[in-house]
Every structure is written in structure tokens, then in C-alpha cells.
Design a protein around this motif. Sequence first.
Motif, PDB file in Angstrom:
ATOM      1  N   SER A   1       7.568  49.866  11.110  1.00 24.44           N
ATOM      2  CA  SER A   1       7.232  48.762  12.012  1.00 24.44           C
ATOM      3  C   SER A   1       6.603  47.593  11.257  1.00 24.44           C
ATOM      4  CB  SER A   1       6.296  49.239  13.123  1.00 24.44           C
ATOM      5  OG  SER A   1       5.086  49.742  12.582  1.00 24.44           O
ATOM      6  N   GLN A   2       5.973  47.865  10.110  1.00 27.09           N
ATOM      7  CA  GLN A   2       5.346  46.787   9.327  1.00 27.09           C
ATOM      8  C   GLN A   2       6.371  45.786   8.804  1.00 27.09           C
ATOM      9  OE1 GLN A   2       3.969  48.090   5.315  1.00 27.09           O
ATOM     10  NE2 GLN A   2       4.836  50.099   5.859  1.00 27.09           N
ATOM     11  N   TYR A   3       7.643  46.184   8.757  1.00 25.30           N
ATOM     12  CA  TYR A   3       8.682  45.293   8.252  1.00 25.30           C
ATOM     13  C   TYR A   3       9.308  44.431   9.353  1.00 25.30           C
ATOM     14  CZ  TYR A   3       8.363  48.067   3.996  1.00 25.30           C
ATOM     15  OH  TYR A   3       7.903  48.700   2.865  1.00 25.30           O
ATOM     16  N   GLY A   4       9.043  44.763  10.614  1.00 23.98           N
ATOM     17  CA  GLY A   4       9.622  43.974  11.700  1.00 23.98           C
ATOM     18  C   GLY A   4      11.129  44.127  11.776  1.00 23.98           C
ATOM     19  N   LYS A   5      11.834  43.015  11.758  1.00 22.03           N
ATOM     20  CA  LYS A   5      13.297  43.051  11.812  1.00 22.03           C
ATOM     21  C   LYS A   5      13.853  43.542  10.479  1.00 22.03           C
ATOM     22  CE  LYS A   5      17.356  40.037  12.236  1.00 22.03           C
ATOM     23  NZ  LYS A   5      17.857  38.657  12.469  1.00 22.03           N
ATOM     24  N   LEU A   6      14.691  44.580  10.570  1.00 24.00           N
ATOM     25  CA  LEU A   6      15.279  45.161   9.360  1.00 24.00           C
ATOM     26  C   LEU A   6      16.679  44.619   9.084  1.00 24.00           C
ATOM     27  CD1 LEU A   6      14.318  48.911   9.927  1.00 24.00           C
ATOM     28  CD2 LEU A   6      12.969  47.107   8.823  1.00 24.00           C
ATOM     29  N   GLY A   7      17.428  44.369  10.158  1.00 22.30           N
ATOM     30  CA  GLY A   7      18.804  43.916   9.983  1.00 22.30           C
ATOM     31  C   GLY A   7      19.392  43.494  11.309  1.00 22.30           C
ATOM     32  N   SER A   8      20.710  43.356  11.334  1.00 21.97           N
ATOM     33  CA  SER A   8      21.387  42.923  12.548  1.00 21.97           C
ATOM     34  C   SER A   8      22.807  43.462  12.572  1.00 21.97           C
ATOM     35  CB  SER A   8      21.394  41.399  12.653  1.00 21.97           C
ATOM     36  OG  SER A   8      22.114  40.838  11.571  1.00 21.97           O
ATOM     37  N   ALA A   9      23.407  43.431  13.760  1.00 23.10           N
ATOM     38  CA  ALA A   9      24.798  43.849  13.934  1.00 23.10           C
ATOM     39  C   ALA A   9      25.327  43.269  15.228  1.00 23.10           C
ATOM     40  CB  ALA A   9      24.908  45.376  13.953  1.00 23.10           C
ATOM     41  N   LYS A  10      26.644  43.089  15.306  1.00 21.00           N
ATOM     42  CA  LYS A  10      27.294  42.651  16.536  1.00 21.00           C
ATOM     43  C   LYS A  10      27.952  43.846  17.218  1.00 21.00           C
ATOM     44  CE  LYS A  10      28.220  37.876  15.168  1.00 21.00           C
ATOM     45  NZ  LYS A  10      29.251  36.846  14.946  1.00 21.00           N
TER      46      LYS A  10
END
Length: 235
Positions: A100-109
Amino acid sequence: MVGAAAFAYVASAAHAQSAGSFYATAGWFHFAPQDSSGPLKETSVGGSPVNIDVQGTGAGISSADTAGFTLGYFATDHIAAEFEMGIPPSFDLEGTGSFSQYGKLGSAKQWSPTLLFKYFFNAPQAKFRPFVGIGVTRTWFTDAKITNSSFEGNVLHGPTSVDTDSSWAPVFNVGAVYNFTEHWFAGFSVSFIPLKATATLNSQAQTPVGTLNVQSKAKITLNPIVTYLRVGYRF
């Protein structure tokens, strides 16, 4: 004459909402995942299986919105088949637990075309027609990537590619339409989709003995609740 005109109107309206009629809609989807996940699991290092759970780790999926479109056909006065499709929304992969300390890790559609079969209550010429539906969706992800350089460097220890699986899932649907005229209507529906996804991460980890391919897997339960507000035209 008045009675004949009224009969002609009712017959025309019934025809537009009954067996043999087609309709198309456009509107707005909101995806609200009810997500949870297991720990990140390292499955192999340098090609050798390890199967190590990284305890206290996890990931979740953000909510998303997108434009949607449907095509439908009334097979009877009460039963319709409907195909739904939205512009693929982009979801954020967010760290949980020690991640959770990293927040957003990545993304995908996400792609999730859906076929629904609906039962409409009330008479074909009624203004208000609630419905229940059941169907199936095929879900897959594209453009999946790690976007957090700190997470990629500190946890995965090197450049990482992401692959996701595809799956079939049932869809449970309820909603209603309101008919403004013989042809124009508005609708609202809520769907629940019991859905799970697995992401496979391949990292080129920098180690004291050189670069090693480290493969990890993250399993996430999505179970999204999907709302759809739309306007439509019935042919």
C-alpha cells in the motif's frame, strides 16, 4: 373515430415494444469492483520453480467509468436478447498490505462484451417496464503494465512485463426502462459479475549472480457491480 384512433395508437406502441422489435442504446457504465486478493507468489527464479508466497502483500483494482452501447431484440413480448459493449475502461492496480505504501502499481484496460437474456414485466405498451436478466461475459485485459518505478525496482528488482488471463463469467442483471414515446426510452440497470483474474509478472531481476528471470503471479477477485444509465431508440 376517437376510439379507432386510440386503438391504432395502442397497436402501434405495442408493436414497437413487442416481439420482433429491435433497439439500440448508448449510455454510461460505472464499474465498482468488490475486490480482494491473495499474496504475491513467486513461482520461478531463473527457470526453477520456487512457489513462495510473499506474505502481507496484495493488490486491488480501482473503479472506472466508460461509455457503453447495446443492441437488443425482443424475441417475444417479454423476452429480449441483448449484446452490451463498452469502450474499454482503464483500471489502476493499487497496492494493498505492505504494498500500500507504493499506491498505484500499474494499469490495464478491460474488455468485457456481454450477452444478456432479459425478461420484461408489464404489458408491451406500458410506460414502465422492470426486468431481470442473466447472461455471460468474456473478460480480458490489454495494455497491462507496471507504472510505478519504485515498486518495480524495490520489489520486483528489475524491468517487468505483465500478462493477464481471460475468463468467462456469469452476469446477473436487474433494472427497468421508461418509455417516453413509441420509440424513445431511458433505462437503468445493475449487474453483478463474479469474476477473478490472474496477472503473471516476468521480471528481469538484477541479482549478485547476474540478471535472472523471476516469474510471479497475483490472483485478484474482482466481483464488480456494474451500473448502466442509458437512453435508447426502439425500431
